[in-house]
Design an enzyme around this catalytic site. Structure first.
Site, PDB file in Angstrom:
ATOM      1  N   GLY B 218       5.639  -1.852   0.754  1.00  0.00           N
ATOM      2  CA  GLY B 218       4.241  -2.197   0.601  1.00  0.00           C
ATOM      3  C   GLY B 218       3.554  -1.251  -0.354  1.00  0.00           C
ATOM      4  N   GLY B 220       0.466   1.330  -2.010  1.00  0.00           N
ATOM      5  CA  GLY B 220      -0.470   2.401  -1.696  1.00  0.00           C
ATOM      6  C   GLY B 220       0.150   3.726  -1.306  1.00  0.00           C
ATOM      7  CG  LEU B 247       4.213   1.889   2.836  1.00  0.00           C
ATOM      8  CD1 LEU B 247       3.714   3.217   2.294  1.00  0.00           C
ATOM      9  CD2 LEU B 247       3.072   0.860   2.833  1.00  0.00           C
ATOM     10  N   GLY B 290       5.976   5.819  -6.072  1.00  0.00           N
ATOM     11  CA  GLY B 290       4.982   6.760  -6.572  1.00  0.00           C
ATOM     12  C   GLY B 290       4.960   8.057  -5.776  1.00  0.00           C
ATOM     13  CE1 TYR B 291       1.195   9.872  -2.847  1.00  0.00           C
ATOM     14  CE2 TYR B 291       1.476   7.529  -3.356  1.00  0.00           C
ATOM     15  CZ  TYR B 291       0.660   8.645  -3.229  1.00  0.00           C
ATOM     16  OH  TYR B 291      -0.669   8.538  -3.501  1.00  0.00           O
ATOM     17  CG  ASP B 333      14.408  -6.891  -1.390  1.00  0.00           C
ATOM     18  OD1 ASP B 333      14.183  -5.660  -1.328  1.00  0.00           O
ATOM     19  OD2 ASP B 333      13.652  -7.678  -1.979  1.00  0.00           O
TER      20      ASP B 333
END
Lengths: 821, 361
Positions: B218, B220, B247, B290-291, B333
């Site tokens: 996901g 964020g 995520l 991003g993390y 996937d």
């Protein structure tokens, strides 16, 4: 024990054997020497640059099983490499393995099954079936009933291939039962054994090639993919080819990638493997049609297009190094071998044909493209859009800007046009353009040609742009658009009825300047060390002037008939020598096979067309101290000199009209010129079959009256020797530069690098040894007292369907070298 | 064609030609280096509200084919390309990229020097960007004033539970911005799948008696996620096979006391070599990251590292030493991207089957 590695060369140049094998062999030799292996090369190609390396052992012999076996024995070879010598090396190595069995040396770079599958389609199909991978479906039939059963089982269309035909291989297509009725008996009759292979036809399928690498730990990665413009039915080398693949969606791309890995694994390849696919556009189903276990034109294209160090990596991997540990030359980052190249530009390979050249010489050929290769060379065009890459590739192939001239095709009648759309010729792209111009719809054309409509839209775009340029002379926005899509200053000038220099100055005044972008495998994600650039017209320029002691070397583009490979050898020698002399070298060329693109030879490389405007753009960035140009580019040389550049011409015999008739044997004296005087260095004899060169028995030193002009240029020259005339006597010389073919021969036979010495004289860096060598020519002994270059033309005649004889000195692509002791 | 502008928070202006919807758009900009799969990338909820720059210079050739959707409609707020294929010619397509974006009111901008932009973003990191008609002061003021949402899970997760029935194991997927690829993969195992909103409580989940739980990928910042989710993970990881993706992987790490830090250079592509630490096998997979896990915070956490990115050493997978729980940062996937990285699904379904047979509990 230290391995003694034998690299098998590809023999005389020919179809599927341009210089890409030599390019790869040269780099492989470097990589092996870096690892302290003993390196051997067997080849009989007189133009082999690898064979001119002083740091490897070269065996000059015909590529026969006996010669290879003898070499293995007498040099105690422990390992053999068949992956940089085209299909020739694969066939030969397979024979070696068959005849020696367990006693054969180690096989580096591929596997025996992979070699077999490359040789034998039937074997490939069987193995693919075992691996659960789709192959072309084939059934064997021995009577008409069986032919029909097979056709019904496979579903029409089918192709009949009679087994054991007395003449060349026959392929007959049947689209339905009526067709089959007509050809079945005929096909059976043509077979000596009354047997026919019935294949499911894949004509019209899209041709895709993927190049993958696999290491000893079963790590696999995909280096790149190539899509052919033309469908199955036209030889892959004769089609315009595009990388990265444009028209396939992600799922099918991933399916093919996985299949290619399975093939590499299934055939136990540790090294490079190219897998060819035919994809049916209607449903994206596919079959595997071929595997190529060696460095070929597609690998060369992908190497050029991605900047991936393919040869250093394949060398490490074949020696058992893991992809995550493979040792690469210094400039590459640690992750480079394992990072799958991702491109942010388009590279297009454009085939170059010889039909017109032969026609001009009144040699009859069948100008039609089929499943047998006809192209003799290729260019590469690189850009940030398909339009730009295509424009540049076409421009590079034609040396000038005739690309989209509406007058070229006017003479064609409508029925001729249709005929040529269905049965492609060498003018493929122009016919496609003409068809669009005459109002055929994209759907009609796609149906007729089986070319993806995407490309027709791109061609349409280019033509609309051209029209707009014509209608808007000196309109700056139009010029910007033209440059953005890759049109050259020269083409714009022609459309505006002016000269290229005016367009160029206008462009400069309006600040429409080229920007150079790097070829690197990460698409900008990582800061990579890059030495390879192409131009486009965007915002950011990444290429800075290399330095203030640079030599710009301009290549000669695509190979055509004749001395392409020899010219490549000479130019590579020039580049290498300049580097050795401490120059920083900048190379410009557009031939993806060319030796000039051996990374070791250049500090910086530009993949650009060598039309004047493209070269001038590079000149402006680099401000070179010296420019080296092949002698046949007269206009380019004039333009470069006009802007005050220091231009050195690499003498090329096409610069002067040839005075040498090819009837019978002609004797020639060959001279070295140091810029002041001529030194007779060799006697040669040439006929239509061969050239022989030998050391003169007696040299009388006389000063010849040098004609003014370009003969003051250091280099090798020759003049015809009249019957009865003594070598070295003063004569009314008709000098011409020594043909590159003979330069290569002379260097190999005499064992002396004449061209390198010429370069030293050109740049004023000659040494005392050079002077001593020239003065001591009388005492000096050649390495071989005599050698012969024999033209190889049988393959050429067969591919081009040539009847009758032709001038080998002018047309032969390949030759073999025979040395006398 | 209409001239429009891509503007960046740092003041950069990139003029280009409009396609898709004529709307003005704002979002965080990032670049993606994949050469295929633009549709899958645009429709992946992980890129919710972002502006994507494709480094592949020709985009749109394969058109839009709904089987390649990762969600309904594009999730991105804008699309930046060098050269747009105005007409898509793939036989399997149902519309062109331009029509697709127009239909969903997403603007695109073409003829951008995407290589220059990528090299710029590589140095500055991701930043706010906007596609506008006029790159004036007003546009930049609006861009500066833009506050990026930290409610992205809330915006992309399904509001209510739904079932994707199958005849096999009972698998629950916690939707943090689920992409269809995960469900497609579970279909291959004929799993009986229940997709639950991110806000599902421990009791609600327990009622379903799952054989296994997938924490979906996901969008964020993982540090913005409600703490309840971490509690739920802690609760179930001891009892039920648990598999985090993207995520979901980051949340699994957080729940186990591991720190996550923003990456210097984000990973958005499919060409990085990833090493499986036990077998040393190297594979490729699509990444959208991003993390990353702060490796120092991993010590003494009872976790083993399972996958590592070989370009920069970023941790790509962890596994709990005691519980049947593990996670991967990349997309096993595929869709788009290499399909060779699906082993984690295999591992997960094995744990699920073990549990069904009673070997675990």
């Amino acid at each position: 024990m230290k391995e003694r590695v034998l690299i098998i060369g590809s023999g005389p140049n020919g179809f599927g054997r341009e210089t890409e094998g030599d390019v790869a062999a040269y780099q492989m030799a470097s990589a092996l020497l870096d690892r302290h292996y003993d390196v051997f090369l067997i080849d009989n190609n007189p133009y082999s640059f690898t064979a001119s390396r002083p740091d490897i052992d070269v065996i000059t012999a015909d590529l026969t099983l006996d010669n290879v076996l003898a070499t293995l024995e007498s040099y105690n070879i422990t390992a053999i490499v068949p992956t940089v010598g085209s299909m020739t090396a694969i066939n030969l190595t397979a024979n070696v393995v068959q005849s020696l069995g367990d006693q054969a040396p180690k096989l580096f770079g591929t596997s025996y099954p992979a070699m077999q599958a490359a040789q034998n389609t039937k074997y490939l199909q069987e193995r693919l079936e075992q691996l659960n991978l789709p192959a072309v479906q084939t059934r064997l039939a021995t009577n008409a009933g069986e032919v029909f059963d097979a056709a019904r089982e496979l579903d029409f269309p089918v192709v009949l291939r009679p087994i054991a035909t007395p003449g060349p291989a026959v392929r007959l297509q049947a689209d339905d039962a009526d067709d089959l009725d007509q050809i079945a008996q005929d096909a059976l009759r043509q077979s000596l054994t009354h047997q026919v292979n019935v294949d499911k036809s894949i004509r019209g399928y899209r041709e895709i090639a993927l190049v993958v690498m696999r290491d000893c730990r079963d790590t696999t990665l995909m280096i790149g993919g190539v899509e052919d413009l033309d469908p199955v039915g036209v030889h892959s080398a004769d089609s315009i080819a595009i990388t990265p693949i444009q028209t396939l969606s992600d799922p099918i791309t991933e399916t093919l990638r996985t299949a290619a890995f399975k093939v590499a694994r299934g055939f136990k390849v540790e090294g490079l493997l190219e897998v060819r696919f035919a994809v049916r556009p209607e449903d994206e189903s596919y079959v595997i049609t071929r595997i190529v276990p060696y460095y070929d034109r597609k690998a060369a294209l992908i190497t050029a297009a991605t900047g991936y160090p393919l040869v250093p990596v394949m060398t490490g991997v074949m020696l058992g190094e893991r992809l995550d540990k493979v040792t690469l030359p210094g400039i590459y980052a640690n992750h480079t071998a394992l990072l799958e190249p991702t491109m942010d530009h388009i590279a297009i390979r454009f085939p170059v044909f010889a039909f017109r050249e032969l026609e001009k010489a009144d040699i009859l050929t069948a100008n039609r493209l089929d499943t047998v290769q006809k192209s003799v060379g290729a260019t590469i065009g690189v850009g940030r859009s398909v339009e730009e890459a295509l424009e540049k590739a076409i421009r590079a192939a034609h040396f000038n800007n005739v690309s989209f001239s509406p007058t070229v095709m006017n003479a064609l009648t409508d029925s001729e046009l249709i005929e040529q759309l269905i049965h492609p010729r060498d003018n493929r792209i122009f016919v496609l353009m003409e068809a669009i111009r005459r109002g055929y719809t994209v759907d009609e054309l796609a149906e007729l040609t089986k070319i993806d409509p995407f490309y027709f839209y791109k061609i349409e775009q280019i033509m609309t742009l051209e029209q707009s340029v014509r209608e808007h002379p000196w309109d700056i926005e139009t010029l910007k658009a033209a440059k953005y899509y890759g049109l050259s200053d020269g083409l714009v000038a022609r459309l505006w009825n002016t000269v290229y220099d005016s367009v160029r100055r206008y462009r400069w005044d309006n600040n429409v300047l080229p920007t150079y972008k790097a070829f690197e495998p990460s698409a900008g994600e990582f800061p990579e060390a890059v030495a390879q650039f192409y131009s486009t017209f965007e915002d950011e320029n990444e290429s800075e002037r290399l330095g203030d002691h640079t030599a710009l070397i301009i290549g000669s583009g695509a190979f055509r008939l004749g001395d392409g490979a020899a010219a490549s050898y000479v130019e590579a020698t020039v580049a290498d020598e300049l580097k050795a002399l401490g120059w920083q070298t900048v190379l410009v060329n557009n031939n993806p096979h060319d030796l000039l693109f051996v990374p070791q030879l250049g500090d910086k490389r530009y993949f650009e067309p060598i039309e004047i405007s493209d070269v001038m753009n590079v000149v402006e960035i680099e401000q070179p101290s010296q420019v080296f140009v092949p002698g046949n580019r007269i206009k380019l040389i004039q333009s470069l000199r006009a802007v005050g550049l220091n231009v050195q011409v690499i003498p090329h015999e096409k610069y002067l009209p040839s005075t040498m008739a090819a009837d019978g044997a002609t004797s020639l004296i060959n001279y070295f010129c140091d810029g002041q005087a001529l030194y007779p260095v060799a006697i040669s004899e040439q006929s239509n079959e061969q050239v022989t060169v030998s050391q003169p028995k007696k040299i009388t030193e006389v000063s010849l009256n040098l004609p003014e002009g370009d003969f003051r240029q250091p280099g090798l020259y020759q003049s015809q020797l009249s019957p009865g005339q003594l070598v070295g006597t003063d004569l009314d010389v008709q000098l011409r530069p020594m043909p590159f073919v003979q330069v290569a021969l002379l260097e190999k036979v005499s064992g002396y690098a004449w061209m390198r010495m010429a370069i030293r004289y050109m740049v004023g860096q000659e040494t005392q040894q050079d002077q001593a060598h020239l003065l001591g020519l009388k005492q000096w002994q050649w390495l071989h007292h005599r050698g012969t270059l024999k033209y190889v033309d049988d393959e050429f005649i067969e591919h081009m369907h040539i009847h009758g004889s032709f001038d080998n000195g002018r047309f032969a692509i390949g030759a073999q070298l025979i040395l006398d002791d | 064609m209409t001239r429009r502008y891509l503007i960046l928070q740092d003041g950069s202006i990139y003029p280009g030609e409009a396609f898709g919807a004529p709307a003005t758009t704002f979002g965080e900009i990032f670049f993606h280096t994949a050469m295929t799969g633009y549709q899958e990338i645009m429709t992946n909820p992980i890129y919710h509200n972002q502006i994507v720059v494709f480094t592949m210079p020709t985009i749109g050739v394969a058109g839009i084919n709904h089987r390649a959707d990762e969600a309904i409609g594009p999730m991105v707020k804008g699309v930046v390309v060098r050269s747009l294929a105005e007409v898509s010619t793939n036989r399997l397509k149902s519309m062109s990229l331009h029509e697709f974006l127009k239909r969903y009111n997403v603007p695109g901008i073409a003829q951008i020097d995407t290589r220059a932009l990528t090299r710029h973003l590589r140095e500055t990191g991701t930043q706010k960007a906007s596609i506008v008609d006029v790159p004036d002061e007003h546009a930049f003021d609006q861009l500066q004033a833009l506050v990026l949402s930290n409610q992205q899970i809330q915006q992309t997760s399904t509001p209510r539970a739904y079932v994707n029935p199958g005849r096999g194991a009972n698998v629950v997927v916690l939707d943090f911005g689920l992409k269809n690829g995960i469900l497609r993969k579970l279909n291959d195992y004929d799993a009986n799948v229940t997709v639950l909103p991110f806000s599902t409580s421990i009791d609600e989940l327990a009622n379903l008696d799952p054989d296994g739980i997938i924490l979906s990928s996901g969008p964020g910042n993982p540090n913005d996620v409600p703490a309840d989710i971490l509690e739920l993970i802690k609760h179930f990881q001891t009892q039920v096979p648990l598999f985090g993706i993207g995520l979901g992987h980051e949340l699994f790490a957080l729940a186990n006391g591991i720190q996550l830090v923003p990456m210097q250079t984000e990973h958005h592509g499919m060409n990085h070599p990833i090493r499986e630490q036990i077998t040393n096998q190297i594979l490729y997979a699509t990444q959208a990251q991003g993390y990353q896990i702060d490796a120092t915070s991993l010590k003494d956490k009872n976790m083993i590292v399972t996958y590592v990115d070989l370009t920069d050493g970023a941790i790509q997978g962890i596994r709990h030493r005691d519980y049947p729980a593990f996670s991967v940062q990349f997309f096993p996937d595929a869709s788009p991207g290499p399909i060779e990285a699906s082993q984690p699904f295999e591992d997960f379904m094995e744990l699920v089957e073990d549990r069904r047979k009673g070997d675990l509990s």
